[in-house]
Design a protein around this motif. Structure first.
Motif, PDB file in Angstrom:
ATOM      1  N   PRO A 277       0.836  -1.188   0.000  1.00 29.19           N
ATOM      2  CA  PRO A 277       0.000   0.000   0.000  1.00 29.19           C
ATOM      3  C   PRO A 277       0.882   1.254   0.000  1.00 29.19           C
ATOM      4  CG  PRO A 277      -0.009  -1.029   2.183  1.00 29.19           C
ATOM      5  CD  PRO A 277       0.952  -1.812   1.338  1.00 29.19           C
ATOM      6  N   GLU A 278       0.594   2.172  -0.897  1.00 28.47           N
ATOM      7  CA  GLU A 278       1.354   3.420  -0.942  1.00 28.47           C
ATOM      8  C   GLU A 278       0.546   4.517  -0.246  1.00 28.47           C
ATOM      9  OE1 GLU A 278       4.656   3.769  -2.154  1.00 28.47           O
ATOM     10  OE2 GLU A 278       4.404   3.856  -4.325  1.00 28.47           O
ATOM     11  N   ALA A 279       1.265   5.445   0.372  1.00 33.00           N
ATOM     12  CA  ALA A 279       0.592   6.509   1.129  1.00 33.00           C
ATOM     13  C   ALA A 279       0.088   7.584   0.180  1.00 33.00           C
ATOM     14  CB  ALA A 279       1.550   7.100   2.154  1.00 33.00           C
ATOM     15  N   ASP A 280      -0.689   7.174  -0.799  1.00 31.91           N
ATOM     16  CA  ASP A 280      -1.147   8.108  -1.814  1.00 31.91           C
ATOM     17  C   ASP A 280      -2.579   7.761  -2.202  1.00 31.91           C
ATOM     18  OD1 ASP A 280      -1.656   9.641  -4.003  1.00 31.91           O
ATOM     19  OD2 ASP A 280       0.009   8.891  -5.216  1.00 31.91           O
ATOM     20  N   PRO A 281      -3.524   8.651  -1.877  1.00 33.46           N
ATOM     21  CA  PRO A 281      -4.924   8.334  -2.196  1.00 33.46           C
ATOM     22  C   PRO A 281      -5.171   8.206  -3.701  1.00 33.46           C
ATOM     23  CG  PRO A 281      -4.713  10.569  -1.300  1.00 33.46           C
ATOM     24  CD  PRO A 281      -3.377   9.923  -1.173  1.00 33.46           C
TER      25      PRO A 281
ATOM     26  N   LEU B 232       1.206   4.567   6.928  1.00 33.89           N
ATOM     27  CA  LEU B 232       0.345   5.508   6.209  1.00 33.89           C
ATOM     28  C   LEU B 232      -0.235   4.890   4.946  1.00 33.89           C
ATOM     29  CD1 LEU B 232       2.449   8.756   6.673  1.00 33.89           C
ATOM     30  CD2 LEU B 232       0.133   8.366   7.499  1.00 33.89           C
ATOM     31  N   GLY B 233       0.472   3.905   4.387  1.00 31.42           N
ATOM     32  CA  GLY B 233      -0.041   3.229   3.203  1.00 31.42           C
ATOM     33  C   GLY B 233      -1.309   2.458   3.518  1.00 31.42           C
ATOM     34  N   ALA B 236      -4.105   4.910   3.785  1.00 33.02           N
ATOM     35  CA  ALA B 236      -4.497   5.440   2.475  1.00 33.02           C
ATOM     36  C   ALA B 236      -5.402   4.459   1.757  1.00 33.02           C
ATOM     37  CB  ALA B 236      -3.257   5.727   1.631  1.00 33.02           C
ATOM     38  N   ARG B 237      -5.160   3.165   1.964  1.00 30.62           N
ATOM     39  CA  ARG B 237      -5.932   2.170   1.256  1.00 30.62           C
ATOM     40  C   ARG B 237      -7.278   1.884   1.916  1.00 30.62           C
ATOM     41  NH1 ARG B 237      -2.921  -3.069  -1.258  1.00 30.62           N
ATOM     42  NH2 ARG B 237      -2.089  -1.575  -2.724  1.00 30.62           N
ATOM     43  N   VAL B 256      -8.439  11.528   4.265  1.00 32.97           N
ATOM     44  CA  VAL B 256      -7.214  10.896   3.785  1.00 32.97           C
ATOM     45  C   VAL B 256      -6.544  11.790   2.746  1.00 32.97           C
ATOM     46  CG1 VAL B 256      -6.382   8.981   2.388  1.00 32.97           C
ATOM     47  CG2 VAL B 256      -7.910   8.547   4.308  1.00 32.97           C
ATOM     48  N   ARG B 257      -7.341  12.338   1.859  1.00 35.65           N
ATOM     49  CA  ARG B 257      -6.785  13.180   0.810  1.00 35.65           C
ATOM     50  C   ARG B 257      -6.163  14.441   1.390  1.00 35.65           C
ATOM     51  NH1 ARG B 257      -6.787  13.319  -4.428  1.00 35.65           N
ATOM     52  NH2 ARG B 257      -7.961  11.386  -4.391  1.00 35.65           N
ATOM     53  N   LEU B 260      -2.877  13.431   3.417  1.00 35.97           N
ATOM     54  CA  LEU B 260      -1.765  12.870   2.651  1.00 35.97           C
ATOM     55  C   LEU B 260      -1.356  13.730   1.468  1.00 35.97           C
ATOM     56  CD1 LEU B 260      -2.629   9.051   2.712  1.00 35.97           C
ATOM     57  CD2 LEU B 260      -1.052  10.326   4.171  1.00 35.97           C
ATOM     58  N   LYS B 261      -2.289  14.487   0.909  1.00 34.16           N
ATOM     59  CA  LYS B 261      -1.958  15.299  -0.263  1.00 34.16           C
ATOM     60  C   LYS B 261      -1.578  16.724   0.113  1.00 34.16           C
ATOM     61  CE  LYS B 261      -2.545  13.005  -4.107  1.00 34.16           C
ATOM     62  NZ  LYS B 261      -1.372  12.587  -4.876  1.00 34.16           N
TER      63      LYS B 261
END
Ligand SMILES: Nc1ncnc2c1ncn2[C@@H]1O[C@H](COP(=O)(O)OP(=O)(O)O)[C@@H](O)[C@H]1O
Ligand SMILES: Nc1ncnc2c1ncn2[C@@H]1O[C@H](COP(=O)(O)OP(=O)(O)O)[C@@H](O)[C@H]1O
Ligand code: SF4
Ligand code: SF4
Ligand SMILES: [Mg+2]
Ligand SMILES: [Mg+2]
Lengths: 364, 357
Positions: A277-281, B232-233, B236-237, B256-257, B260-261
């Protein structure tokens, strides 16, 4: 050294990798499984490492990934000769150390060091940090310029610890600091190769990054080669120029990191990468859902060991073990053990056609 | 049956919309120890909406587990001081009797641990353990409980559930044990499930299976989930909302967005820049947070992150070492930092984002 017989194995000459610092060929480690109440007899064997070949060149970091139980630690212990192989050959700097005894190993013991995952259990709690780091020098009768204490303090500084703290005990340090102590100890004899077995897996991300950076500096500045074992694929990619993927005691794929992560050919490598899993939505990578667990190494599947979880498995996969070879369409040094590899479609038409006729490649 | 499925990426925790199913306000948990008072959780507030997932992230020792054991009422009252409010579906849990909590645990709320062997007894079959939980809360017969256990094992994807129901935990693989524990946690259709590092001990391919399973079950049953993890992955999932904890406090919260963004807190920046990714530039060194987390017995004054923070010089008028920054604004994407929102925005765009690749 003393035992000519062990050193002059006929197969040794054919190694063909004269300048590899570490060269292992077809190495196996089977742990006997005993049963019986009074009379123990062997009823089977754990095929922990089952025919692994791998070279590590001077100053290079080779990463070793794979799920727990696939044999990474066992391989690391074979390389450092904490374990003796059941079969195969291990050469260090051209010298056959497969069955070398303690005396024969002594001169190279200092050159191959190991760092362990658990900084807690690998440090004796009753010894000061100074004596822990100095121990390898004392055991090997090495007296550095300025004395052992001076060298210990130098090493503490190298790994980013306060040199004044050589009199403290392990419990007075945090997890990350303890891992640094383990690193300092490994460095004390100026090693050429460090086998690092999950060195950062027990650490929190921010501390993990500190230790990864430290190891990276050492690799660059001291030219130390690493066999870097970890299950975290992102950490391995960051740290290792080449990466080998293990499954049930075998290397199923090995390549330059770019080639392995961007163009994996083995279905297992592909699945493994897609599961991270990557920490990127916005991470919309295609995901491969593997079913089931890794089978028991007591009785590995016939043919390709991954076939019980592989969505591409066919008849051939159960009868014929796929050799670890460079497939057509792969970059130089990218080796894969699979009859029906990934990524064929994306390649040029004539190469792509090999997907339909995989037989033409797979001869041992 | 509640089946309010909260749309993904909805508004931030606590901001209107659904009534929260769990509402925590000013929660503090302190332990008296020989060395002094451990302030494990310090003035923490958060909400979890029905059917949604809140990811709680933070390094070890940041108070994630202590927070959730407080929700479950599992702290030893003799050594623990708990203040503030925890409302589960409107019912106050702080100060509730053991009997009341006992009734809620397993039925209205349940938990999934990192290590299934701490939750499963080695002496009883999987089926018995799942069935007992069901019997205790519903008064079902032995036969009904066994049928229910088989049904749950089927739902969590255990092959041959009718025979595996009679297996003992050690006869299951790690991934299957985790599934069995999930079956046990969900057997009474709880409205809130707290999963504390449920996949940390698992390999990534099995982790992916378990996270998928949790998501599927959540959609089916409308369960709210608190997912505690240091990864954090994983958040995010799986999650819609994130709360980042540091030294027992929430330092950042949002979707989450948002988190993390467009992270807003220097600690969150540090976490993200410490992590290598599968695609980042390998020639860019990682940027760890320097130093180590503080002692919870002797917290730094002001912002607990200040000894490790690279940005405190930029705070106009100082304050980082003297004044505790509140988590602000009260709803939506929020951070606990004295830097102005505009400063944080600029620092993130100019310095942090380029590093994250
Ligand atoms: N000393 C031992 N005796 C018997 N089996 C062992 C021993 N050491 C490891 N194994 C088994 O060998 C296999 C590989 O283990 P290991 O090398 O530790 O894997 P990894 O490090 O990849 O998790 C596992 O099935 C493990 O249980
Ligand atoms: N029963 C206890 N007594 C004293 N200190 C405790 C107790 N339980 C937890 N702590 C401390 O509280 C802090 C937060 O712990 P925890 O919530 O378990 O962290 P994590 O975020 O890793 O889950 C840690 O410093 C821990 O040592
Ligand atoms: S050889 Fe067959 S079973 Fe093995 S990975 Fe390739 S396709 Fe799958
Ligand atoms: S309040 Fe100050 S010390 Fe704390 S995170 Fe913000 S800038 Fe850093
Ligand atoms: Mg291991
Ligand atoms: Mg915890």
């Amino acid at each position: 050294m003393s035992n000519e017989l062990t050193l002059e194995k006929p197969g040794g000459a054919a190694t063909g990798s004269g300048d590899a610092l570490l060269s292992i060929k077809g190495v196996q480690k089977h742990f006997p499984v005993l049963d019986g109440f009074l009379f123990k007899r062997q009823v089977g064997a754990v095929h922990a490492v089952d025919g692994v070949s791998l070279d590590v060149f001077q100053g290079e970091s080779v990463g070793l990934v794979g799920e727990s139980g696939c044999g990474k630690s066992t391989l690391g212990r074979l390389v450092t000769r904490l374990l003796e192989p059941t079969a195969g050959e291990i050469r260090y700097n051209g010298q056959d150390i497969t069955h070398a005894n303690r005396k024969e190993l002594a001169p190279i013991r200092s050159e191959i060091q190991m760092i362990f995952q658990d900084p807690y259990s690998s440090l004796n709690p009753r010894h000061t940090v100074g004596s822990i780091i100095g121990a390898p020098m004392e055991i090997n009768g090495i007296n550095p310029k300025g004395g052992i204490q001076r060298r210990v303090q130098e090493l503490l500084e190298t790994v980013g610890l306060n040199p004044e703290h050589y009199n403290r005990f392990p419990h007075e340090f945090s997890g990350g600091q303890r891992q640094r102590i383990g690193v300092a100890r490994a460095l004390s004899l100026n090693p050429k190769l460090i086998v690092a077995d999950e060195p950062v897996s027990a650490l929190d991300v921010s501390i993990q990054a500190q230790v990864v950076n430290l190891l990276q500096e050492l690799q660059r500045e001291l030219g130390i080669a690493f066999l870097f074992i970890a299950h975290d694929l992102s950490v391995v990619r960051h740290f290792s120029q080449r990466v080998a993927v293990m499954y049930l005691g075998k290397i199923v794929e090995i390549a330059d990191r770019k080639s392995l992560y961007e163009a994996p050919r083995h279905p297992y490598t592909h699945a493994l990468l897609s599961a991270v899993p990557e920490a990127d939505p916005d991470d919309n990578r295609e995901r491969i859902r593997l079913i089931g667990d890794v089978p028991s190494p007591l009785n590995p599947p016939s043919g390709c060991r991954f076939r019980t979880r592989c969505w591409k498995a066919q008849e051939k996969c159960s009868v014929e073990e796929p050799p670890l070879i460079q497939l057509s369409g792969s970059l130089d040094g990218h080796l894969t053990a699979c009859h029906f590899p990934e990524g064929d479609i994306k390649r040029s038409p004539e190469e792509g056609s090999t997907a339909a006729v995989p037989e033409q490649r797979a001869e041992v | 049956m509640t089946t309010q499925a909260k749309p993904e990426e909805a508004s931030s925790a606590g901001s209107g919309g659904d009534q929260p199913f769990l509402s925590v306000r000013d929660l503090s948990v302190r332990f008296s120890t020989e060395d002094g008072v451990v302030r494990a959780v310090d003035n923490l507030s958060f909400d979890v909406a029905p059917g949604s997932t809140l990811g709680i992230v933070g390094e070890s020792g940041s108070g994630k587990s202590v927070t959730n054991l407080a929700v479950l009422g599992l702290h030893n009252p003799d050594r623990t001081e708990i203040t503030g409010s925890i409302k589960l579906d409107g019912q106050e849990l702080v100060g509730a009797s053991n009997r009341e909590l006992e009734k809620l645990r397993g039925k209205t709320m349940s938990m999934i641990f990192q290590d299934p062997l701490t939750a499963l007894s080695p002496y009883h079959t999987i089926g018995k353990q799942i069935g007992e939980t069901f019997r205790k809360h519903t008064g079902a017969s032995k036969k009904e409980s066994r049928d229910r256990a088989i049904e749950m094992l089927t739902r969590v994807g255990i092959p041959q559930p009718t025979t595996r129901v009679d297996d003992y935990p050690h006869q299951f693989s790690g991934g299957m044990r985790q599934r069995a524990m999930i079956a046990m946690a969900l057997v009474c259709d709880p409205k809130l499930v707290i999963a504390d590092e449920p996949t940390t001990a698992l390999d990534v391919t099995v982790q992916a299976q378990i996270l998928d399973l949790l998501k599927d079950l959540q959609q089916e049953m409308g369960t709210a989930i608190i997912l505690i993890t240091h990864d954090l992955g994983v958040v995010a999932r799986t999650a819609q909302q994130i709360m980042v904890m540091y030294a027992g406090r929430a330092v950042e919260r949002g979707t989450v967005r948002e988190v993390l963004k467009a992270p807003q807190h220097p600690y969150t920046w540090g976490l993200l820049s410490s992590m290598p990714s599968l695609t980042g530039d390998v020639s860019v060194p990682l940027r760890p947070v320097r130093g180590t987390p503080p002692s919870l017995i002797n917290l730094p004054t002001g912002c607990p992150f200040n000894p490790r923070c690279d940005h405190r010089e930029q705070v106009i008028g100082g304050g980082c070492t003297t004044e505790r920054p509140p988590l602000a604004p009260a709803t939506g994407h929020a951070a606990a930092c004295h830097l102005s929102a505009a400063q944080r925005q600029d620092i993130f765009i100019d310095q942090i984002k380029p590093r994250l690749g």
